[in-house]
Design a protein around this motif. Structure first.
Motif, PDB file in Angstrom:
ATOM      1  N   ALA A 197      -8.039  41.266  -4.764  1.00 57.08           N
ATOM      2  CA  ALA A 197      -8.963  41.050  -5.876  1.00 57.08           C
ATOM      3  C   ALA A 197      -9.186  39.559  -6.118  1.00 57.08           C
ATOM      4  O   ALA A 197     -10.319  39.113  -6.352  1.00 57.08           O
ATOM      5  N   ALA A 198      -8.084  38.764  -6.062  1.00 60.71           N
ATOM      6  CA  ALA A 198      -8.229  37.315  -6.240  1.00 60.71           C
ATOM      7  C   ALA A 198      -9.071  36.697  -5.130  1.00 60.71           C
ATOM      8  O   ALA A 198      -9.923  35.829  -5.376  1.00 60.71           O
ATOM      9  N   VAL A 199      -8.838  37.158  -3.891  1.00 63.76           N
ATOM     10  CA  VAL A 199      -9.620  36.633  -2.765  1.00 63.76           C
ATOM     11  C   VAL A 199     -11.100  36.971  -2.921  1.00 63.76           C
ATOM     12  O   VAL A 199     -11.985  36.128  -2.723  1.00 63.76           O
ATOM     13  N   LEU A 200     -11.377  38.212  -3.325  1.00 66.97           N
ATOM     14  CA  LEU A 200     -12.770  38.611  -3.504  1.00 66.97           C
ATOM     15  C   LEU A 200     -13.418  37.851  -4.651  1.00 66.97           C
ATOM     16  O   LEU A 200     -14.593  37.457  -4.579  1.00 66.97           O
ATOM     17  N   ASP A 201     -12.633  37.624  -5.738  1.00 68.82           N
ATOM     18  CA  ASP A 201     -13.166  36.853  -6.859  1.00 68.82           C
ATOM     19  C   ASP A 201     -13.502  35.425  -6.430  1.00 68.82           C
ATOM     20  O   ASP A 201     -14.576  34.888  -6.750  1.00 68.82           O
ATOM     21  N   ALA A 202     -12.560  34.792  -5.715  1.00 67.73           N
ATOM     22  CA  ALA A 202     -12.815  33.431  -5.242  1.00 67.73           C
ATOM     23  C   ALA A 202     -13.998  33.383  -4.277  1.00 67.73           C
ATOM     24  O   ALA A 202     -14.823  32.460  -4.320  1.00 67.73           O
ATOM     25  N   GLU A 203     -14.067  34.379  -3.409  1.00 64.41           N
ATOM     26  CA  GLU A 203     -15.188  34.423  -2.465  1.00 64.41           C
ATOM     27  C   GLU A 203     -16.514  34.595  -3.195  1.00 64.41           C
ATOM     28  O   GLU A 203     -17.519  33.948  -2.858  1.00 64.41           O
ATOM     29  N   GLY A 204     -16.516  35.457  -4.225  1.00 61.46           N
ATOM     30  CA  GLY A 204     -17.735  35.612  -5.003  1.00 61.46           C
ATOM     31  C   GLY A 204     -18.126  34.342  -5.730  1.00 61.46           C
ATOM     32  O   GLY A 204     -19.307  33.966  -5.773  1.00 61.46           O
ATOM     33  N   THR A 205     -17.122  33.648  -6.312  1.00 57.51           N
ATOM     34  CA  THR A 205     -17.411  32.374  -6.982  1.00 57.51           C
ATOM     35  C   THR A 205     -17.962  31.342  -6.002  1.00 57.51           C
ATOM     36  O   THR A 205     -18.915  30.610  -6.297  1.00 57.51           O
ATOM     37  N   ARG A 206     -17.350  31.273  -4.807  1.00 60.91           N
ATOM     38  CA  ARG A 206     -17.824  30.320  -3.803  1.00 60.91           C
ATOM     39  C   ARG A 206     -19.248  30.635  -3.369  1.00 60.91           C
ATOM     40  O   ARG A 206     -20.107  29.738  -3.278  1.00 60.91           O
ATOM     41  N   GLN A 207     -19.516  31.909  -3.110  1.00 65.93           N
ATOM     42  CA  GLN A 207     -20.863  32.277  -2.693  1.00 65.93           C
ATOM     43  C   GLN A 207     -21.879  31.996  -3.795  1.00 65.93           C
ATOM     44  O   GLN A 207     -23.001  31.541  -3.524  1.00 65.93           O
ATOM     45  N   ALA A 208     -21.468  32.267  -5.062  1.00 66.42           N
ATOM     46  CA  ALA A 208     -22.386  31.972  -6.159  1.00 66.42           C
ATOM     47  C   ALA A 208     -22.673  30.479  -6.252  1.00 66.42           C
ATOM     48  O   ALA A 208     -23.820  30.055  -6.471  1.00 66.42           O
ATOM     49  N   ALA A 209     -21.598  29.647  -6.092  1.00 63.00           N
ATOM     50  CA  ALA A 209     -21.805  28.197  -6.133  1.00 63.00           C
ATOM     51  C   ALA A 209     -22.699  27.735  -4.981  1.00 63.00           C
ATOM     52  O   ALA A 209     -23.584  26.882  -5.160  1.00 63.00           O
ATOM     53  N   VAL A 210     -22.464  28.305  -3.797  1.00 61.94           N
ATOM     54  CA  VAL A 210     -23.291  27.930  -2.644  1.00 61.94           C
ATOM     55  C   VAL A 210     -24.749  28.316  -2.868  1.00 61.94           C
ATOM     56  O   VAL A 210     -25.678  27.543  -2.626  1.00 61.94           O
ATOM     57  N   LEU A 211     -24.958  29.539  -3.369  1.00 62.31           N
ATOM     58  CA  LEU A 211     -26.337  29.973  -3.622  1.00 62.31           C
ATOM     59  C   LEU A 211     -26.989  29.138  -4.717  1.00 62.31           C
ATOM     60  O   LEU A 211     -28.180  28.809  -4.645  1.00 62.31           O
ATOM     61  N   ARG A 212     -26.187  28.794  -5.757  1.00 61.52           N
ATOM     62  CA  ARG A 212     -26.738  27.960  -6.823  1.00 61.52           C
ATOM     63  C   ARG A 212     -27.127  26.585  -6.286  1.00 61.52           C
ATOM     64  O   ARG A 212     -28.186  26.045  -6.615  1.00 61.52           O
ATOM     65  N   ALA A 213     -26.231  26.015  -5.449  1.00 60.42           N
ATOM     66  CA  ALA A 213     -26.540  24.710  -4.870  1.00 60.42           C
ATOM     67  C   ALA A 213     -27.768  24.784  -3.960  1.00 60.42           C
ATOM     68  O   ALA A 213     -28.623  23.891  -3.972  1.00 60.42           O
ATOM     69  N   GLN A 214     -27.835  25.850  -3.171  1.00 64.33           N
ATOM     70  CA  GLN A 214     -29.011  26.011  -2.318  1.00 64.33           C
ATOM     71  C   GLN A 214     -30.287  26.160  -3.138  1.00 64.33           C
ATOM     72  O   GLN A 214     -31.330  25.582  -2.806  1.00 64.33           O
ATOM     73  N   GLY A 215     -30.192  26.918  -4.244  1.00 61.96           N
ATOM     74  CA  GLY A 215     -31.366  27.055  -5.097  1.00 61.96           C
ATOM     75  C   GLY A 215     -31.777  25.740  -5.717  1.00 61.96           C
ATOM     76  O   GLY A 215     -32.975  25.406  -5.775  1.00 61.96           O
ATOM     77  N   GLU A 216     -30.759  24.970  -6.214  1.00 66.56           N
ATOM     78  CA  GLU A 216     -31.098  23.670  -6.783  1.00 66.56           C
ATOM     79  C   GLU A 216     -31.693  22.737  -5.734  1.00 66.56           C
ATOM     80  O   GLU A 216     -32.634  21.983  -6.023  1.00 66.56           O
ATOM     81  N   ALA A 217     -31.138  22.769  -4.489  1.00 68.49           N
ATOM     82  CA  ALA A 217     -31.680  21.919  -3.432  1.00 68.49           C
ATOM     83  C   ALA A 217     -33.118  22.310  -3.094  1.00 68.49           C
ATOM     84  O   ALA A 217     -34.000  21.448  -2.950  1.00 68.49           O
ATOM     85  N   GLU A 218     -33.355  23.612  -2.987  1.00 66.59           N
ATOM     86  CA  GLU A 218     -34.723  24.055  -2.693  1.00 66.59           C
ATOM     87  C   GLU A 218     -35.666  23.698  -3.832  1.00 66.59           C
ATOM     88  O   GLU A 218     -36.819  23.291  -3.597  1.00 66.59           O
ATOM     89  N   ALA A 219     -35.174  23.845  -5.096  1.00 67.41           N
ATOM     90  CA  ALA A 219     -36.029  23.478  -6.229  1.00 67.41           C
ATOM     91  C   ALA A 219     -36.335  21.991  -6.214  1.00 67.41           C
ATOM     92  O   ALA A 219     -37.475  21.564  -6.502  1.00 67.41           O
ATOM     93  N   ALA A 220     -35.306  21.178  -5.895  1.00 72.64           N
ATOM     94  CA  ALA A 220     -35.540  19.738  -5.828  1.00 72.64           C
ATOM     95  C   ALA A 220     -36.543  19.384  -4.723  1.00 72.64           C
ATOM     96  O   ALA A 220     -37.412  18.533  -4.896  1.00 72.64           O
ATOM     97  N   VAL A 221     -36.389  20.074  -3.570  1.00 69.25           N
ATOM     98  CA  VAL A 221     -37.323  19.816  -2.468  1.00 69.25           C
ATOM     99  C   VAL A 221     -38.743  20.195  -2.859  1.00 69.25           C
ATOM    100  O   VAL A 221     -39.711  19.467  -2.619  1.00 69.25           O
TER     101      VAL A 221
END
Length: 329
Positions: A197-221
Motif C-alpha cells: 500500500a505504501a509503495v502504491l501510494d508513493a507511486e501514485g504521488t510520483r506519477q501525479a507529480a510527474v503529470l502535474r509537472a508535464q502539464g505545467e511544462a506543456e502549459a508554459a510551452v
C-alpha cells in the motif's frame, strides 16, 4: 417284506448318491474339488457333477474383492515417536487352488505382512513426513503386499492409510506450532500488505507529480507559443502601420493627421514601456524618398488647446511653407 426294505435302502442310497453327485456353486465363488485327498479340479459358478464317495468339495472360495480393516498398530517413526496407524487393504482371490493349498489362512497372512510392510514404510520417515505422505505410504504398502501375496493366489488392489495418530503430547505441540505458524503468516501478510500500500501510494504521488509537472511544462510551452504568436502579429501590424505611414509620408509629406497619429503612437509606446519610444514617431517624420529633409512639425498638445511644444517657438511656421498651408505634393 424283506424285499421292500431292500428296495427302500437302495432308493435312499441312490438319492444320497444323486445329492452328492450334483453340486451347485454360487456366482462369485469357486469350489475346490479333491479326489482321494488330492486336488482334482476347480468348479465354476453353476451346477457341476462330481463322483460321490470319491470326489469331495474341499472349500468354496469367495472370488469377490474384499476390504479388510486391520486394528490400529503402533509404529515407530524415524524420529523415535510411536504413532498408531490404521490401515485398510483391498484384495481379491485370483487363484482358488493357490489360496487353498499355498497358505493356511491368507487373511491372517495379509494382516501380518501389512504390519511388517507398514513398519518399514513409516520407520524410514519422520512424523511430519509420514503425516504428509500417507498416499505414498499406501502405494509402497500395496506394492510390497502384491509381491508377497502373488504366490498365494491373492491379488492386492490397493492399501490405504486411514489414520496416523501421534501421541497426545506431540499432537498438542503440533497444534501450538501450527497456531504460531498461522499467526506468523498473518503478520507477514499484513506487513506485506502495508508495504504494497505504501509503495502504491508513493507511486501514485510520483506519477501525479510527474503529470502535474508535464502539464505545467506543456502549459508554459503553449503560453510561450501564444505570446510569441501575439508578438509576431503585433510586430507585423506595427510593420504594416509603419510601412503605410512611410508610404503616406513619401507620397504627400507629413500632414497634421499623420503627425497626430505618430504622436499618439509615441505616447502609447511610452505608456507600454518601449525602450525607444521615439523610434516610430521619428520614422514617421523621416524625410520622403525624394531626398529632401522634411521639417519636424510641432507635436499637438495632449490637452487639445492648440499649443505645441517643440524645438521652435510656438506659432513659428516651419521653413519652406506657411503656417496652416497643406503639404506640398
Amino acid at each position: 417284506m424283506e424285499s421292500l426294505v431292500a428296495t427302500l435302502v437302495v432308493l435312499a442310497v441312490a438319492a444320497f448318491a444323486a445329492y452328492r453327485t450334483v453340486h451347485v456353486v454360487p456366482q462369485g465363488t469357486a469350489g475346490v474339488v479333491e479326489r482321494f485327498g488330492r486336488y482334482h479340479r476347480t468348479l465354476g459358478p453353476g451346477p457341476s457333477l462330481v463322483v460321490p464317495f470319491i470326489d469331495r468339495i474341499r472349500d468354496v472360495v469367495d472370488l469377490r474383492e474384499q476390504a479388510v480393516s486391520f486394528p490400529p498398530r503402533p509404529v515407530v517413526t524415524r524420529d523415535h515417536l510411536v504413532v498408531s496407524v490404521d490401515v485398510a487393504v483391498y484384495f481379491r482371490v485370483a487363484d482358488a487352488r493357490a489360496a487353498t493349498y499355498e497358505i493356511a489362512n491368507f487373511l491372517l497372512a495379509v494382516e501380518q505382512l501389512t504390519v511388517t510392510a507398514l513398519r518399514d514404510a513409516i520407520g524410514s520417515r519422520d512424523l511430519e513426513e509420514a503425516l504428509a505422505s500417507s498416499g505414498e505410504i499406501g502405494v509402497e504398502l500395496c506394492a510390497t503386499l502384491g509381491r508377497a501375496a502373488e504366490a498365494w493366489g491373492v491379488r492386492i488392489g490397493r492399501a490405504e492409510i486411514k489414520a496416523i495418530d501421534p501421541p497426545v503430547s506431540v499432537r498438542e505441540s503440533m497444534e501450538r506450532h501450527a497456531c504460531a505458524e498461522r499467526d506468523r503468516r498473518a503478520a507477514v501478510l499484513a506487513a506485506e500488505g502495508r508495504r504494497e500500500a505504501a509503495v502504491l501510494d508513493a507511486e501514485g504521488t510520483r506519477q501525479a507529480a510527474v503529470l502535474r509537472a508535464q502539464g505545467e511544462a506543456e502549459a508554459a510551452v503553449l503560453a510561450a507559443r501564444a505570446e510569441a504568436d501575439a508578438r509576431r502579429e503585433r510586430a507585423v501590424g506595427e510593420a504594416e502601420a509603419a510601412e503605410m505611414l512611410l508610404k503616406a509620408v513619401r507620397e504627400g509629406g507629413p500632414g497634421p493627421e499623420v503627425l497626430t497619429y505618430a504622436y499618439l503612437r509615441a505616447l502609447l509606446e511610452i505608456a507600454e514601456g518601449d525602450p525607444e519610444p521615439g523610434t516610430l514617431s521619428s520614422r514617421s517624420s523621416s524625410p520622403a524618398s525624394g531626398g529632401d529633409a522634411a521639417p519636424r512639425s510641432p507635436r499637438p498638445s495632449p490637452a487639445g488647446s492648440g499649443a505645441s511644444a517643440g524645438p521652435r517657438e510656438a506659432g513659428a511656421p516651419p521653413a519652406g511653407r506657411e503656417a496652416g498651408a497643406p503639404p506640398a505634393g
